[in-house]
Design a protein around this motif. Structure first.
Motif, mmCIF file in Angstrom:
data_model
loop_
_atom_site.group_PDB
_atom_site.id
_atom_site.type_symbol
_atom_site.label_atom_id
_atom_site.label_comp_id
_atom_site.label_asym_id
_atom_site.label_seq_id
_atom_site.Cartn_x
_atom_site.Cartn_y
_atom_site.Cartn_z
ATOM 1 N N PHE A 1 -60.828 -29.179 21.835
ATOM 2 C CA PHE A 1 -61.714 -29.818 20.861
ATOM 3 C C PHE A 1 -63.068 -30.191 21.452
ATOM 4 C CE2 PHE A 1 -63.475 -33.650 18.902
ATOM 5 C CZ PHE A 1 -63.637 -33.216 17.602
ATOM 6 N N ASP A 2 -63.077 -30.850 22.612
ATOM 7 C CA ASP A 2 -64.342 -31.318 23.183
ATOM 8 C C ASP A 2 -65.314 -30.168 23.415
ATOM 9 O OD1 ASP A 2 -63.538 -33.954 23.137
ATOM 10 O OD2 ASP A 2 -62.871 -33.988 25.219
ATOM 11 N N GLU A 3 -64.802 -29.017 23.813
ATOM 12 C CA GLU A 3 -65.657 -27.843 24.012
ATOM 13 C C GLU A 3 -66.063 -27.234 22.674
ATOM 14 O OE1 GLU A 3 -65.495 -23.424 26.145
ATOM 15 O OE2 GLU A 3 -63.767 -24.765 26.243
ATOM 16 N N HIS A 4 -65.110 -27.136 21.751
ATOM 17 C CA HIS A 4 -65.378 -26.500 20.461
ATOM 18 C C HIS A 4 -66.394 -27.286 19.644
ATOM 19 C CE1 HIS A 4 -64.713 -24.383 16.690
ATOM 20 N NE2 HIS A 4 -64.418 -25.538 16.102
ATOM 21 N N VAL A 5 -66.288 -28.599 19.643
ATOM 22 C CA VAL A 5 -67.174 -29.401 18.801
ATOM 23 C C VAL A 5 -68.620 -29.285 19.268
ATOM 24 C CG1 VAL A 5 -66.997 -31.605 20.073
ATOM 25 C CG2 VAL A 5 -67.339 -31.628 17.600
ATOM 26 N N ARG A 6 -68.822 -29.054 20.550
ATOM 27 C CA ARG A 6 -70.191 -28.882 21.052
ATOM 28 C C ARG A 6 -70.797 -27.552 20.603
ATOM 29 N NH1 ARG A 6 -67.726 -32.405 24.499
ATOM 30 N NH2 ARG A 6 -69.060 -34.128 25.223
ATOM 31 N N LYS A 7 -69.965 -26.582 20.313
ATOM 32 C CA LYS A 7 -70.451 -25.319 19.764
ATOM 33 C C LYS A 7 -70.696 -25.428 18.260
ATOM 34 C CE LYS A 7 -67.618 -22.489 22.929
ATOM 35 N NZ LYS A 7 -66.543 -21.469 22.964
ATOM 36 N N VAL B 1 -75.393 -37.401 19.589
ATOM 37 C CA VAL B 1 -74.701 -38.284 18.643
ATOM 38 C C VAL B 1 -73.778 -39.239 19.387
ATOM 39 C CG1 VAL B 1 -72.985 -38.340 16.783
ATOM 40 C CG2 VAL B 1 -74.863 -36.690 16.700
ATOM 41 N N GLN B 2 -73.065 -38.732 20.380
ATOM 42 C CA GLN B 2 -72.199 -39.595 21.181
ATOM 43 C C GLN B 2 -73.018 -40.670 21.905
ATOM 44 O OE1 GLN B 2 -68.862 -39.692 21.456
ATOM 45 N NE2 GLN B 2 -68.636 -38.081 19.945
ATOM 46 N N GLU B 3 -74.161 -40.269 22.417
ATOM 47 C CA GLU B 3 -75.046 -41.222 23.098
ATOM 48 C C GLU B 3 -75.517 -42.315 22.138
ATOM 49 O OE1 GLU B 3 -79.387 -41.245 25.422
ATOM 50 O OE2 GLU B 3 -78.577 -39.394 24.580
ATOM 51 N N LEU B 4 -75.896 -41.917 20.922
ATOM 52 C CA LEU B 4 -76.320 -42.896 19.925
ATOM 53 C C LEU B 4 -75.183 -43.859 19.575
ATOM 54 C CD1 LEU B 4 -78.383 -40.681 17.447
ATOM 55 C CD2 LEU B 4 -79.265 -42.521 18.889
ATOM 56 N N ASP C 1 -52.463 -16.216 11.122
ATOM 57 C CA ASP C 1 -53.349 -16.992 11.969
ATOM 58 C C ASP C 1 -54.703 -16.296 12.076
ATOM 59 O OD1 ASP C 1 -51.433 -18.874 12.420
ATOM 60 O OD2 ASP C 1 -50.850 -18.129 14.396
ATOM 61 N N ILE C 2 -55.762 -17.091 12.123
ATOM 62 C CA ILE C 2 -57.106 -16.576 12.312
ATOM 63 C C ILE C 2 -57.744 -17.342 13.459
ATOM 64 C CG2 ILE C 2 -57.459 -15.753 9.957
ATOM 65 C CD1 ILE C 2 -58.850 -18.353 9.290
ATOM 66 N N GLU C 3 -58.660 -16.695 14.158
ATOM 67 C CA GLU C 3 -59.280 -17.302 15.342
ATOM 68 C C GLU C 3 -60.583 -17.986 14.957
ATOM 69 O OE1 GLU C 3 -59.788 -15.679 19.753
ATOM 70 O OE2 GLU C 3 -61.433 -14.992 18.434
ATOM 71 N N ALA C 4 -60.686 -19.300 15.281
ATOM 72 C CA ALA C 4 -61.905 -20.055 15.006
ATOM 73 C C ALA C 4 -62.740 -20.267 16.261
ATOM 74 C CB ALA C 4 -61.563 -21.405 14.382
ATOM 75 N N ASP C 5 -62.156 -20.023 17.409
ATOM 76 C CA ASP C 5 -62.844 -20.127 18.692
ATOM 77 C C ASP C 5 -61.883 -19.599 19.750
ATOM 78 O OD1 ASP C 5 -64.592 -20.687 20.757
ATOM 79 O OD2 ASP C 5 -64.751 -22.842 20.354
ATOM 80 N N THR C 6 -62.359 -19.399 20.944
ATOM 81 C CA THR C 6 -61.481 -18.952 22.013
ATOM 82 C C THR C 6 -60.381 -19.984 22.242
ATOM 83 O OG1 THR C 6 -63.318 -17.797 23.080
ATOM 84 C CG2 THR C 6 -61.364 -18.252 24.419
ATOM 85 N N GLY C 7 -59.124 -19.578 22.069
ATOM 86 C CA GLY C 7 -57.997 -20.480 22.254
ATOM 87 C C GLY C 7 -57.637 -21.310 21.044
ATOM 88 N N ILE C 8 -58.410 -21.202 19.966
ATOM 89 C CA ILE C 8 -58.145 -21.994 18.757
ATOM 90 C C ILE C 8 -57.781 -21.065 17.613
ATOM 91 C CG2 ILE C 8 -59.120 -23.530 17.014
ATOM 92 C CD1 ILE C 8 -60.845 -24.777 19.120
ATOM 93 N N ILE D 1 -73.503 -19.336 16.193
ATOM 94 C CA ILE D 1 -73.488 -18.051 16.879
ATOM 95 C C ILE D 1 -74.296 -18.117 18.170
ATOM 96 C CG2 ILE D 1 -74.221 -15.633 16.704
ATOM 97 C CD1 ILE D 1 -73.536 -15.851 13.666
ATOM 98 N N SER D 2 -75.440 -18.818 18.138
ATOM 99 C CA SER D 2 -76.244 -18.950 19.355
ATOM 100 C C SER D 2 -75.519 -19.771 20.409
ATOM 101 C CB SER D 2 -77.595 -19.600 19.028
ATOM 102 O OG SER D 2 -77.442 -20.973 18.669
ATOM 103 N N ASN D 3 -74.538 -20.592 19.994
ATOM 104 C CA ASN D 3 -73.756 -21.397 20.931
ATOM 105 C C ASN D 3 -72.522 -20.662 21.462
ATOM 106 O OD1 ASN D 3 -75.478 -23.548 20.812
ATOM 107 N ND2 ASN D 3 -74.275 -24.727 19.342
ATOM 108 N N GLY D 4 -72.357 -19.395 21.060
ATOM 109 C CA GLY D 4 -71.291 -18.596 21.646
ATOM 110 C C GLY D 4 -70.160 -18.207 20.728
ATOM 111 N N LEU D 5 -70.152 -18.725 19.491
ATOM 112 C CA LEU D 5 -69.130 -18.301 18.535
ATOM 113 C C LEU D 5 -69.506 -16.941 17.951
ATOM 114 C CD1 LEU D 5 -68.538 -21.695 16.677
ATOM 115 C CD2 LEU D 5 -67.013 -20.613 18.333
ATOM 116 N N THR D 6 -68.508 -16.150 17.636
ATOM 117 C CA THR D 6 -68.779 -14.852 17.025
ATOM 118 C C THR D 6 -68.932 -15.031 15.513
ATOM 119 O OG1 THR D 6 -66.460 -14.311 16.584
ATOM 120 C CG2 THR D 6 -67.323 -13.774 18.777
#
Length: 234
Positions: free
Chosen positions: A28-34, A42-45, A4-11, A178-183
Motif C-alpha cells: 500500500f505505502d508504495e502503491h499510494v505514492r503512485k 499530504v502526510q507532511e501537512l 483477478d485483475i492487476e492494479a499494480d505490481t503485486g496487487i 502512468i508517469s509514476n510507473g503504472l501501466t
C-alpha cells in the motif's frame, strides 16, 4: 466469479471490488505514492497541522488509519504525551500499522458511533469510500465529538464542478499515474475495481456537508488534480 485483475505490481483485485486486503496492504505505502498526487506532502501537512491543535494528554484520531503512517509521523513530531488512536476496517492494514508500532482498532466506519472526545483528527482519503448516508452520519458524529476549537484535516478525491473540467482533470490524473510507473492497463483495472466502491463529491458538496455538520471554519488548504484537502475547525 470475477477474474483477478492487476492494479499494480503485486496487487491483484476484482472488478467493482476494491478492498484493502492482504493483496493490497503489503504494497500500500508504495502503491499510494503512485496513485495519489504528492502523497508525501499530504502526510507532511497532516503532521504539521497537529502543532496548532494538540496539547499534553489530548487525543488524536485517525479515521481510516491504513498502515499507520500518519499517526507515526505525528508521534515522531511531538514530545508531549498524546493518545493516538487509529481506526480501520482492514485487518491486513492493521497488521502493517502494528509493524510500525502503531495500534489501530478494527472498526467499521459505516457503523461507527463510539468516538471519544479528541483535539485533532485526520481523515485522509477515507470518507470517499463510505456510502453517502453513512458518511454523513460519521461527519456529524465527528463534529459533535471534537473539542471546541479542535481541528480535522480531511483529504478527498473530488468530482469536477463541470463536465468539461471533470473530463480534463480525470485524464490528467490518469497521465500522472502512468508517469509514476503504472501501466495504462493497471490504471483502467483500478478504475474498474473502484466501481461501486467510491462515492466522491464536488468541492461544493463536501463543504456544504461540513458546514451542516457544525464546523465553523472550513478552509481549502490543498488541491491537486482530483484531490482536495480541507482544514476544518469546530
Amino acid at each position: 466469479m470475477s477474474a483477478d485483475i492487476e492494479a499494480d505490481t503485486g496487487i491483484t483485485t476484482e472488478a467493482s471490488n476494491w478492498v484493502f486486503d492482504e493483496h493490497v496492504a503489503p504494497h500500500f505505502d508504495e502503491h499510494v505514492r503512485k496513485s495519489v498526487p504528492v502523497y508525501d506532502r499530504v502526510q507532511e501537512l497532516a503532521a504539521t497541522f497537529s502543532d496548532w491543535f494538540t496539547h499534553p494528554d489530548c487525543t488524536v484520531l485517525d479515521f481510516g488509519a491504513a498502515t499507520g503512517e500518519t499517526l507515526r509521523l505525528i508521534r515522531e513530531r511531538h514530545r508531549k504525551a498524546l493518545t493516538l488512536i487509529g481506526y480501520d476496517n482492514s485487518q491486513a492494514m492493521i497488521a502493517q500499522a502494528a509493524s510500525k508500532g502503531i495500534e489501530v482498532t478494527f472498526t467499521d466506519l459505516e457503523r461507527f458511533s463510539d468516538i471519544p472526545p479528541f483535539a485533532y483528527g485526520v481523515a485522509l482519503y477515507t470518507l470517499q469510500f463510505l456510502r453517502p448516508q453513512a458518511r454523513q452520519q460519521l461527519v456529524y458524529q465527528i463534529a459533535n465529538t471534537i473539542e471546541r476549537g479542535g481541528g480535522l484535516f480531511v483529504v478527498e478525491k473530488v468530482l469536477g464542478s463541470y463536465p468539461t473540467t471533470q473530463d480534463i482533470i480525470q485524464q490528467l490524473y490518469w497521465d500522472m499515474k502512468i508517469s509514476n510507473g503504472l501501466t495504462p492497463a493497471q490504471v483502467i483495472n483500478k478504475a474498474h475495481a473502484l466501481r461501486g466502491c467510491m462515492f466522491p463529491k464536488t468541492i461544493a458538496e463536501n463543504e456544504t456537508e461540513f458546514r451542516a455538520a457544525g464546523f465553523s471554519q472550513i478552509e481549502l488548504v490543498f488541491k491537486d488534480l482530483q484531490f482536495c484537502g480541507w482544514l476544518l475547525i469546530r
